[in-house]
Scaffold this motif. Structure first.
Motif, mmCIF file in Angstrom:
data_model
loop_
_atom_site.group_PDB
_atom_site.id
_atom_site.type_symbol
_atom_site.label_atom_id
_atom_site.label_comp_id
_atom_site.label_asym_id
_atom_site.label_seq_id
_atom_site.Cartn_x
_atom_site.Cartn_y
_atom_site.Cartn_z
ATOM 1 N N ASP A 137 0.692 -1.292 -0.006
ATOM 2 C CA ASP A 137 -0.091 -0.002 0.042
ATOM 3 C C ASP A 137 0.824 1.202 -0.040
ATOM 4 O O ASP A 137 2.118 1.052 0.052
ATOM 5 N N ASP A 138 0.297 2.526 -0.019
ATOM 6 C CA ASP A 138 1.054 3.608 -0.008
ATOM 7 C C ASP A 138 2.126 3.769 1.247
ATOM 8 O O ASP A 138 3.120 4.297 1.039
ATOM 9 N N ASN A 164 1.877 4.793 -12.479
ATOM 10 C CA ASN A 164 0.513 5.475 -12.004
ATOM 11 C C ASN A 164 -0.252 4.642 -11.338
ATOM 12 O O ASN A 164 -1.803 4.859 -11.245
ATOM 13 N N ALA A 165 0.330 3.759 -10.588
ATOM 14 C CA ALA A 165 -0.732 2.976 -9.735
ATOM 15 C C ALA A 165 -1.579 3.738 -8.651
ATOM 16 O O ALA A 165 -1.080 4.894 -8.343
ATOM 17 N N PRO A 166 -2.608 3.530 -8.336
ATOM 18 C CA PRO A 166 -3.526 4.309 -7.405
ATOM 19 C C PRO A 166 -3.006 4.468 -6.256
ATOM 20 O O PRO A 166 -3.107 5.776 -5.448
ATOM 21 N N ILE A 167 -1.972 3.601 -5.626
ATOM 22 C CA ILE A 167 -1.486 3.818 -4.349
ATOM 23 C C ILE A 167 -0.627 4.937 -4.343
ATOM 24 O O ILE A 167 0.099 5.356 -3.241
ATOM 25 N N HIS A 168 0.064 5.198 -5.571
ATOM 26 C CA HIS A 168 1.189 6.416 -5.914
ATOM 27 C C HIS A 168 0.461 7.773 -5.697
ATOM 28 O O HIS A 168 1.270 8.719 -6.146
ATOM 29 N N HIS A 169 -0.967 7.955 -5.591
ATOM 30 C CA HIS A 169 -1.731 9.223 -5.672
ATOM 31 C C HIS A 169 -2.519 9.445 -4.461
ATOM 32 O O HIS A 169 -3.513 10.159 -4.757
ATOM 33 N N THR A 170 -2.338 8.798 -3.420
ATOM 34 C CA THR A 170 -3.092 9.054 -2.109
ATOM 35 C C THR A 170 -2.672 10.329 -1.560
ATOM 36 O O THR A 170 -1.520 10.901 -2.059
ATOM 37 N N LYS A 174 1.038 12.283 -1.623
ATOM 38 C CA LYS A 174 1.217 13.626 -2.240
ATOM 39 C C LYS A 174 1.806 14.483 -1.040
ATOM 40 O O LYS A 174 2.658 15.316 -1.274
ATOM 41 N N PRO A 192 -0.063 6.176 -18.029
ATOM 42 C CA PRO A 192 -0.670 4.844 -17.747
ATOM 43 C C PRO A 192 -0.569 3.674 -18.893
ATOM 44 O O PRO A 192 -0.302 3.901 -19.917
#
Length: 243
Positions: A137-138, A164-170, A174, A192
């Protein structure tokens, strides 16, 4: 099919009322013709179901080429980050086997998994990684990046390429990016669905299919030990040419 076998076409009536002669074809001949047509019998490669925007990929390639030149000139340090999972059932390795005594791998521990977050330099072949026996996870990503830069002695600015995995943009990621930016660490996100732009993907492939010894798949304890062994040997015993 065994070499030297033949296939015969049965006689069939011709349009003129006669019979066509049977046709005998060697399977070796068919195999050679297929090879001459540049077909190969090999593993089918998986790729993302959705293809990236070509123009976005071209722009990313140009940025990466510029970063690579700056890395060679000593202006920045270009690094590539990614996560990979290792399990007893994730890869079935190839091995030479006797037809009388084929090799077997115990079917066990399918729920056990090692998740590795790695940071790799193509110029030095150095791999820094943290291994987690939990879902990635993040928090794992932040811990791995913090761990790497806490022990880093290089003072150059860093460009860290990541997907660009979702866990890299939590929100936590940020917040961490703001902290890393103040330390001279910039995250460069790939378009992506473009894993081919990240060289560390090739490291994971080599590791899973070639560098892990067969004994790694005998138990989860051996898999863990073998993953650590290979990670520590990347850059010395194990190297990849990206030319």
């Amino acid at each position: 099919c065994k070499g030297g076998a033949t296939a015969s076409a049965t006689d069939s009536p011709s349009t003129s009322g006669g019979k066509k002669k049977g046709l005998t074809v060697s399977l070796d001949l068919i195999r050679n013709r297929v090879k001459n047509a540049r077909y190969r019998f090999k593993r089918i490669v998986k790729r993302p179901a959705t293809r990236p925007d070509p123009e976005e990929v071209r722009r990313a390639e140009k940025r990466l080429q510029r970063f690579a030149r700056q890395d060679r000139d000593g202006k920045i340090q270009l690094l590539f980050a990614d996560a990979a999972g290792f399990a007893l059932s994730s890869v079935q390795p190839y091995a030479w086997q006797s037809s009388d005594q084929p090799l077997h791998i115990p079917a066990q521990g399918h729920h056990l998994r090692l998740n590795v977050f790695g940071i790799f330099s193509t110029s030095t072949q150095r791999m820094d990684a943290l291994v987690f026996e939990k879902s990635m996870d993040d928090r794992c990503v932040i811990a791995a990046i913090d761990h790497f830069f806490a022990q880093r002695s290089d003072t150059r600015p860093v460009v860290l390429v990541i997907d660009n995995a979702p866990i890299h943009h939590t929100n936590d990621m940020k917040e961490a990016q703001g902290r890393w930016k103040r330390l001279g660490i910039r995250l460069e996100f790939l378009p992506p669905y473009s894993p081919e732009l990240n060289p560390i993907e090739m490291v994971w492939k080599q590791m899973k299919h070639y560098w892990l010894r067969l004994s790694a798949f005998e138990s989860f304890a051996r898999l863990r030990a073998e993953v650590y062994r290979v990670l520590n040997a990347i850059g010395s015993e194990y190297r990849i040419s990206f030319q």
